[in-house]
Design a protein around this motif. Structure first.
Motif, short mmCIF file in Angstrom:
data_model
loop_
_atom_site.label_atom_id
_atom_site.label_comp_id
_atom_site.label_asym_id
_atom_site.label_seq_id
_atom_site.Cartn_x
_atom_site.Cartn_y
_atom_site.Cartn_z
N GLY A 142 0.82 -1.20 0.00
CA GLY A 142 0.00 0.00 0.00
C GLY A 142 0.86 1.25 0.00
N GLU A 143 1.93 1.25 0.79
CA GLU A 143 2.86 2.38 0.79
C GLU A 143 3.43 2.60 -0.60
OE1 GLU A 143 4.53 1.33 5.28
OE2 GLU A 143 5.91 1.49 3.58
N LEU A 243 1.27 14.99 0.88
CA LEU A 243 1.37 14.33 2.17
C LEU A 243 0.81 12.91 2.11
CD1 LEU A 243 1.22 17.53 2.98
CD2 LEU A 243 0.88 16.59 5.26
N TYR A 244 1.64 11.99 2.58
CA TYR A 244 1.26 10.58 2.63
C TYR A 244 1.07 10.17 4.09
CZ TYR A 244 1.45 5.53 2.32
OH TYR A 244 1.13 4.20 2.42
N TYR A 245 -0.04 9.52 4.41
CA TYR A 245 -0.37 9.11 5.78
C TYR A 245 -0.26 7.60 5.89
CZ TYR A 245 -2.97 9.24 10.24
OH TYR A 245 -3.36 9.14 11.56
N ASP A 246 0.70 7.14 6.69
CA ASP A 246 0.80 5.72 7.00
C ASP A 246 -0.29 5.40 8.03
OD1 ASP A 246 1.45 3.25 8.29
OD2 ASP A 246 3.50 3.40 7.55
N GLY A 247 -1.33 4.72 7.60
CA GLY A 247 -2.49 4.45 8.44
C GLY A 247 -2.45 3.12 9.17
N HIS A 268 -2.73 4.85 3.32
CA HIS A 268 -2.99 3.42 3.24
C HIS A 268 -3.45 2.93 4.61
CE1 HIS A 268 0.65 1.99 5.43
NE2 HIS A 268 -0.04 0.88 5.54
N LEU A 269 -4.24 1.87 4.60
CA LEU A 269 -4.68 1.21 5.83
C LEU A 269 -4.18 -0.23 5.84
CD1 LEU A 269 -8.43 2.33 5.89
CD2 LEU A 269 -6.62 3.18 7.40
N ASN A 270 -4.04 -0.80 7.01
CA ASN A 270 -3.76 -2.23 7.15
C ASN A 270 -5.04 -2.89 7.66
OD1 ASN A 270 -1.16 -1.16 6.78
ND2 ASN A 270 -0.24 -2.80 7.96
N PRO A 288 -5.36 -1.33 1.51
CA PRO A 288 -6.05 -0.38 0.62
C PRO A 288 -5.45 1.02 0.68
CG PRO A 288 -7.64 -1.66 1.87
CD PRO A 288 -6.30 -1.96 2.45
N VAL A 289 -5.55 1.71 -0.43
CA VAL A 289 -5.03 3.08 -0.54
C VAL A 289 -6.16 4.02 -0.89
CG1 VAL A 289 -3.53 4.61 -1.88
CG2 VAL A 289 -2.69 2.37 -1.14
#
Length: 485
Positions: A142-143, A243-247, A268-270, A288-289
Motif C-alpha cells: 500500500g505504501e 502528504l502521505y499518511y501511513d495508516g 494506506h490502511l492495514n 487499501p489506498v
C-alpha cells in the motif's frame, strides 16, 4: 520411541505411507527425451515415509507449539495482534465468497463486487478520502502504491524529474523508507524533537522544490500523536509536495479523526491490523489506498464501480499507474474487514480506539516506575519503554523478552524504534480484559526484580520451551535450512 519434538524425517521408516491413491488410469508420458539432462533427477527424492497416524500426531504437535492471540497475550507493538471475531471468519468462508473465481463474468459475481464497492465506501468514510482501491495486498505494498500515485501526479505536472525526495521522520514505520526507495525516490530523514514528534524546524530546513512529499506515521512508532500536523501540511503543500499518511496505526484514531481532515493527500490502511484478520507469520494482509480527488485519476486499475443498480469493473483510466496486484486484491481479508466494520458500526469503531488508548495508558502508568520512560506524556494505542536501566545488572531488553515466554506471554517488539535505546514497544489492543493487562504488568515487574536479584535467570531464559537460546549471529550468517542425516 521418537518423541514429537523430532523432525518428520527422523520418524520416517521405509515403506510407510499416509495416503492411498487409486490405480493410475491415465497414460504416462516419457519426458526424459524432451527435458535437458540437468533437469532430470538422478536419485529418488528424499521424502519422509510415515503412517497417517504419525502424520497427524506430528503436525498436531507442531500446531500445539504455535503461539497466537487465542493462546495468550500478544502485546506486539506496531502490529496490532488483537482478537479477531469468529463471525468474520465464518463470513469469509461462505461459499459465495470462497468458491468464486476472479475471471468469472461480472454478472455472476455481483455480490462480491457489491461487497468490494461498499467496503471502499466505508473506508472512504473512515479515512476522509474521496476514492479508494482495495488492490494492495499488504501495508508495505500500500505504501509503494501510494508513492507511485504521488510520483505519477508529479510526472503529470511536468515535475517528475525534479521532485525526487521523500521526507520521512525517524519515528516512522521501518517499511516507509524501503517503500520510497523501491518507488524510485531519495529518502531524507527528519529528526524527532525532545517530545518524540517531528521537529518542525528540521522539516522546514529539508523542504525544497525537489520535495515530492512527506510520509508520516501517525500516531508514530513511539505511540505519540503528531500535534503539528496542520503546520506540516502547510509547509509541504506550499513547497508543492504531497502528504502521505501511513495508516497502519489507525487503531488509535477510528471515529476521532481522519487523515482527510488532517490535510493528507493519500493514505494506506492495514485491514488485517485494524479491521480483523489473523495475520501472524507474514500474512495474509490487505493494504487499501485512499486518495483525495486530485489523485483519483492515478489509482490502480481495474476499479470496482457502480452503474445504476449494477456493479462493474473498469480499466478506462489513461493516467492510472496500472495493476499492482493480481485480480482484485486479497479478497478474503476484505470480506473479514467488511464484516467487522458492519458489525461494529461508527460507535463501535470509535469505542475500539477509546479502549485501545485507555489500555495502553493504563499499562504505561503501571510500568513507568520500573523502566526508563523516554517520552512521559500520554500515549495513544501503544507506548515505548526503555530497558536501559537494567544494563547495570548485565540484563538487556532481549533477556526481558525471552523471560516473558516463561510466563506464557508473547514478547513485545524489542529494539524498535531505533531512536530509543533498549526499546520495548508495547501494544495491548482493545480486546484484552483488565485482568490480562494486570497479569502482564505483574510479570514485567517480577522480571525487573529478577534482573536485580538473579540476573542469570533472565540471561538463560526461556527455561521451559522446546527451543532455547541460539547463537543468533551464526544462525543468521550460516543458516542450516536443509535436512541432512
Amino acid at each position: 520411541m521418537k518423541n514429537y519434538n523430532s523432525l518428520i524425517f527422523e520418524i520416517s521408516q521405509p515403506g510407510r505411507t499416509a495416503y492411498s491413491l487409486p490405480k493410475n488410469d491415465v497414460d504416462t508420458v516419457e519426458l526424459n527425451e524432451e527435458l535437458p539432462s540437468h533437469l532430470l533427477r538422478s536419485e529418488e527424492p528424499e521424502l519422509p515415509e510415515i503412517s497417517e497416524l504419525q502424520l497427524m500426531r506430528h503436525y498436531t504437535a507442531l500446531s500445539n507449539k504455535n503461539f497466537g492471540v487465542e493462546t495468550g497475550f500478544y502485546p506486539l507493538g506496531s502490529c496490532t495482534m488483537k482478537y479477531n471475531p469468529k463471525r468474520n471468519e465464518v463470513a469469509a468462508k461462505m461459499s459465495g465468497f470462497s468458491a468464486i473465481h476472479p475471471l468469472q463474468p461480472t454478472n455472476t459475481t455481483q455480490g462480491a463486487l457489491q461487497l468490494m464497492y461498499e467496503l471502499q465506501e466505508d473506508l472512504k468514510e473512515v479515512t476522509g478520502m474521496d476514492a479508494m482501491t482495495l488492490q494492495p495486498a499488504a501495508g508495505a505494498q500500500g505504501e509503494w502504491t501510494g508513492l507511485l500515485i504521488l510520483k505519477a501526479y508529479h510526472a503529470k505536472n511536468g515535475e517528475g524529474e525534479q521532485r525526487k525526495k521523500i521526507l520521512i521522520p525517524d519515528s516512522a514505520h521501518g517499511t516507509n523508507p524501503a517503500s520510497a526507495v523501491v518507488a524510485g525516490f531519495d529518502v531524507v530523514e527528519i529528526k524527532s524533537n525532545e517530545r518524540g514528534t517531528v521537529d518542525i524546524e528540521a522539516l522546514k530546513a529539508a523542504v525544497g522544490d525537489d520535495t515530492a512529499g512527506l510520509m508520516l506515521t501517525n500516531p508514530n512508532t513511539l505511540g505519540l500523536f503528531e500535534k503539528d500536523i496542520a503546520e506540516m501540511a502547510e509547509i509541504i503543500h506550499d513547497a508543492g509536495g504531497l502528504l502521505y499518511y501511513d495508516g497502519a496505526n489507525a487503531n488509535a484514531i477510528l471515529g476521532k479523526s481522519t487523515p482527510g481532515m488532517m490535510g493528507f493527500d493519500v493514505v494506506h490502511l492495514n485491514l488485517h491490523k485494524t479491521f480483523s484478520t489473523p495475520h501472524g507469520g507474514g500474512g495474509p494482509g490487505s493494504g487499501p489506498v485512499g486518495v483525495k480527488l486530485h489523485l483519483e485519476p492515478f489509482l490502480p486499475v481495474p476499479r470496482v464501480e457502480k452503474e445504476g443498480d449494477r456493479y462493474v469493473v473498469s480499466s478506462d483510466y489513461p493516467d492510472a499507474i496500472g495493476r499492482v496486484k493480481g485480480y482484485w486484491g486479497n479478497f478474503g481479508v476484505n470480506v473479514r474487514a467488511y464484516s467487522y466494520i458492519r458489525t461494529m458500526g461508527p460507535e463501535g469503531l470509535k469505542q475500539v480506539s477509546e479502549s485501545a488508548v485507555l489500555h495502553a495508558n493504563y499499562l504505561k502508568s503501571r510500568l513507568e516506575p520500573y523502566f526508563k520512560t523516554p517520552y512521559p506524556q500520554y500515549c495513544m494505542h501503544e507506548f515505548v519503554l526503555s530497558g536501559s536501566n537494567l544494563k547495570k545488572h548485565d540484563v538487556r531488553t532481549l533477556d526481558i523478552a525471552k523471560r516473558l515466554l516463561d510466563f506464557g506471554i508473547y514478547a513485545p517488539t524489542v529494539y524498535f524504534p531505533l531512536i530509543v535505546e533498549e526499546a520495548l514497544m508495547i501494544e495491548p489492543t482493545e480486546t484484552e480484559p483488565k485482568e490480562m493487562l494486570d497479569e502482564f504488568a505483574d510479570a514485567m515487574i517480577q522480571i525487573v526484580k529478577e534482573a536485580e536479584e538473579s540476573p542469570e535467570l533472565l540471561r538463560e531464559a526461556p527455561h521451559d520451551k522446546s527451543v532455547r537460546r541460539m547463537d543468533e549471529v551464526t544462525a543468521s550468517r550460516k543458516p542450516v535450512v536443509v535436512y541432512q542425516k
